[in-house]
Design an enzyme around this catalytic site. Sequence first.
Site, PDB file in Angstrom:
ATOM      1  N   ASP A  24     125.169  68.679 120.497  1.00 27.50           N
ATOM      2  CA  ASP A  24     124.186  68.043 119.618  1.00 27.50           C
ATOM      3  C   ASP A  24     124.888  67.518 118.362  1.00 27.50           C
ATOM      4  O   ASP A  24     125.397  68.303 117.560  1.00 27.50           O
ATOM      5  CB  ASP A  24     123.108  69.079 119.261  1.00 27.50           C
ATOM      6  CG  ASP A  24     122.093  68.517 118.270  1.00 27.50           C
ATOM      7  OD1 ASP A  24     122.072  67.279 118.084  1.00 27.50           O
ATOM      8  OD2 ASP A  24     121.332  69.325 117.692  1.00 27.50           O
ATOM      9  N   ASP A  28     119.241  68.046 115.941  1.00 27.08           N
ATOM     10  CA  ASP A  28     117.826  68.220 116.307  1.00 27.08           C
ATOM     11  C   ASP A  28     117.641  69.191 117.481  1.00 27.08           C
ATOM     12  O   ASP A  28     116.539  69.333 118.007  1.00 27.08           O
ATOM     13  CB  ASP A  28     117.166  66.863 116.621  1.00 27.08           C
ATOM     14  CG  ASP A  28     117.747  66.220 117.870  1.00 27.08           C
ATOM     15  OD1 ASP A  28     118.754  66.753 118.405  1.00 27.08           O
ATOM     16  OD2 ASP A  28     117.196  65.201 118.330  1.00 27.08           O
ATOM     17  N   ASP A  32     123.400  64.898 122.439  1.00 27.58           N
ATOM     18  CA  ASP A  32     123.261  63.443 122.270  1.00 27.58           C
ATOM     19  C   ASP A  32     124.618  62.750 122.309  1.00 27.58           C
ATOM     20  O   ASP A  32     125.665  63.406 122.452  1.00 27.58           O
ATOM     21  CB  ASP A  32     122.524  63.137 120.955  1.00 27.58           C
ATOM     22  CG  ASP A  32     123.174  63.845 119.776  1.00 27.58           C
ATOM     23  OD1 ASP A  32     124.415  63.976 119.769  1.00 27.58           O
ATOM     24  OD2 ASP A  32     122.448  64.285 118.861  1.00 27.58           O
ATOM     25  N   ASP A 101     125.358  56.662 135.897  1.00 27.12           N
ATOM     26  CA  ASP A 101     124.499  57.049 137.004  1.00 27.12           C
ATOM     27  C   ASP A 101     123.550  55.896 137.270  1.00 27.12           C
ATOM     28  O   ASP A 101     122.939  55.357 136.342  1.00 27.12           O
ATOM     29  CB  ASP A 101     123.705  58.306 136.610  1.00 27.12           C
ATOM     30  CG  ASP A 101     123.534  59.272 137.757  1.00 27.12           C
ATOM     31  OD1 ASP A 101     123.038  58.837 138.804  1.00 27.12           O
ATOM     32  OD2 ASP A 101     123.884  60.453 137.589  1.00 27.12           O
ATOM     33  N   ASP A 202     122.661  57.446 142.718  1.00 25.40           N
ATOM     34  CA  ASP A 202     121.755  58.564 142.983  1.00 25.40           C
ATOM     35  C   ASP A 202     121.032  58.403 144.331  1.00 25.40           C
ATOM     36  O   ASP A 202     120.545  57.309 144.639  1.00 25.40           O
ATOM     37  CB  ASP A 202     120.711  58.573 141.851  1.00 25.40           C
ATOM     38  CG  ASP A 202     119.844  59.805 141.863  1.00 25.40           C
ATOM     39  OD1 ASP A 202     120.388  60.908 141.698  1.00 25.40           O
ATOM     40  OD2 ASP A 202     118.616  59.663 142.027  1.00 25.40           O
ATOM     41  N   GLU A 256     125.589  59.400 146.165  1.00 27.28           N
ATOM     42  CA  GLU A 256     125.086  60.742 146.479  1.00 27.28           C
ATOM     43  C   GLU A 256     124.409  60.675 147.846  1.00 27.28           C
ATOM     44  O   GLU A 256     123.518  59.852 148.057  1.00 27.28           O
ATOM     45  CB  GLU A 256     124.086  61.204 145.421  1.00 27.28           C
ATOM     46  CG  GLU A 256     123.734  62.664 145.583  1.00 27.28           C
ATOM     47  CD  GLU A 256     122.445  63.061 144.878  1.00 27.28           C
ATOM     48  OE1 GLU A 256     122.261  64.256 144.631  1.00 27.28           O
ATOM     49  OE2 GLU A 256     121.603  62.182 144.594  1.00 27.28           O
ATOM     50  N   HIS A 331     124.796  69.017 137.889  1.00 26.85           N
ATOM     51  CA  HIS A 331     123.548  69.383 137.219  1.00 26.85           C
ATOM     52  C   HIS A 331     122.464  69.871 138.188  1.00 26.85           C
ATOM     53  O   HIS A 331     121.410  70.309 137.753  1.00 26.85           O
ATOM     54  CB  HIS A 331     123.037  68.166 136.439  1.00 26.85           C
ATOM     55  CG  HIS A 331     122.732  67.027 137.369  1.00 26.85           C
ATOM     56  ND1 HIS A 331     123.724  66.360 138.067  1.00 26.85           N
ATOM     57  CD2 HIS A 331     121.561  66.481 137.759  1.00 26.85           C
ATOM     58  CE1 HIS A 331     123.167  65.440 138.836  1.00 26.85           C
ATOM     59  NE2 HIS A 331     121.858  65.487 138.673  1.00 26.85           N
ATOM     60  N   ASP A 332     122.704  69.746 139.500  1.00 22.05           N
ATOM     61  CA  ASP A 332     121.719  70.195 140.497  1.00 22.05           C
ATOM     62  C   ASP A 332     122.082  71.531 141.127  1.00 22.05           C
ATOM     63  O   ASP A 332     121.293  72.096 141.880  1.00 22.05           O
ATOM     64  CB  ASP A 332     121.614  69.174 141.640  1.00 22.05           C
ATOM     65  CG  ASP A 332     121.013  67.855 141.208  1.00 22.05           C
ATOM     66  OD1 ASP A 332     120.205  67.851 140.263  1.00 22.05           O
ATOM     67  OD2 ASP A 332     121.359  66.821 141.821  1.00 22.05           O
TER      68      ASP A 332
END
Length: 560
Positions: A24, A28, A32, A101, A202, A256, A331-332
């Site tokens: 970050d 916040d 990012d 992506d 994807d 993918e 991330h999956d």
Amino acid sequence: MPEIKKNWYKEMSVYQIWTRSFCDGDGDGIGDLKGVLSKLDYIKSLGVDAIWFSPIYKSPQKDYGYDISDYRQIAPEYGTMDDFKAILDGAHERGLKVIMDLVINHTSDQHEWFKESLKGEDNPYHDYYIWRKGKGKNPPNNWKSTFPGPAWEYNADLDKYYLHLFAVEQCDLNMDNPAVRNEVKDIMRFWLDMGVDGFREDVITYISKREGLPNGFPLPVACGMEHFTCGPHLYEYLQEFNDEVLSKYDIMTVGEAPMMTPDLALKFIDERDSKKQVLKMMFNFQHMEADCIITSFITTKFSLKKLKSAMSNWQTKLYGKGWNALYLENHDQPRIISRYGNEKYRVESGKMLATMYICQSGTPFIYQGQEIGMTNIRLPELDMYVDVATYDTYNICKKLGFPHKSIMKRIMKASRDNARTPVQWTSGKNAGFTTADKPWFYINDNYTEVNVEDAEKDPNSILNYYRKLLKFRKENEIVIYGDFKEHYHESDKLYVYERNYEGKKLLVICSFSDRIERFKAPKGFDLAKGKVVLGNYDCFNSGFDTFNLRPYETKVFLFE
Ligand code: GLC
């Protein structure tokens, strides 16, 4: 031995960023692009050559970016296009490529195209999506979404259903419509002309659905997949994208590809005929099913034999014909040490797993946090989760009659949220991820022990091992271009393979056991003649052909 073509995308390794949990930069609580910019030197220091960004486009974030509402804008919570351009420049200055992506199977229901599509059949955007009349009171067919549940959503105003192979808010595009394909090509050009170096595409194998959308074989999950995986026009559409856009740039692409086999993959990635090759490589899932069936939620006991069969099969079938994309995390997928390794031997098994896949033939992908050995968080209560697939799975299991406790047990092991906790940078407040009071998501308690800052200082950390491994790969063509031969295939404790290239040999030994295992060199190897180049306990060569392997030990011998 087949001749192997050299190419920059084969020599590189890639670091995947899931921005929301990376770093970050504006305080916040949400990761990012400013945060990413501040870590470019760190990324470069790993020895990788490229960054792959999971989607950072404008999105309602129902599926954390995989539901795009504008393909040409950056999500405001992540920053601006200028922030992105600063990363692109900063990465290029450091010799790092940037891969985006590309999610074209579906858009968000908040995309302008979908909003227009809702206005009725006369609207030119209506046919951008897959709208069908129901069959009586039922949906048009029996297909099920990948995130469990029906694949159709009814719209009363239009008295029609739209198809969504993922969440309700992710509406499948109608790729049979040439206008949609033209949009896709424009989006590709937009990013390539800006200077990005490739795409991770994807669920690309889902973009062509069988004509007539026939009923699928009745299954509770992904029913209908035989009609939407590698559909009738997939190859043709990929060829169109390639001929008209992608082939005009020197880029890499990785598709993918759920349910993919090496034989089928060669149809798309065969490099022996550049006119026929439509993707440089594909992410397959077979090696991620060594402890589950189809989805990580249908869990089974980890089987090394299953893992080896899957990985070795891709290695041998593709050698000299196509190129592998190597990964153990993204991330999956829940964290790999918690799955195929052992948290009690976190450091040993983390290094062994890294060696096991990075020493194979292919382009390695490393997911944020993997390089410091982050592990699963295992959140105990359902309402602590944020992943849409986790909730859909919970609801289906509940409907099927499973008790809450048993579903939660599965979720703690299998939820994608295990991989989505903030990266642990320091042992300080909020693991150094954010200066806000609270990060957007839970931080794994082990951050006081597992974090980048401490790993930097420790020469024996997983982090420094990754650096050594990637450096070794870069400096030794045998790791990149060598062939592959497996030994002791029947062993359920050891994964042993050799690589050969231009008269050199590499022997990679990996133990998946928490006990001492006896190792004997395969026939034809005189270990005394080799040099131990990598190891997670030591790099000592006893000179003996038989020795003991300690828990999760790995040792790599080079013969020159
Ligand atoms: C891919 C992504 C996953 C996403 C899905 C739908 O599998 O990796 O995160 O949920 O596609 O876009």
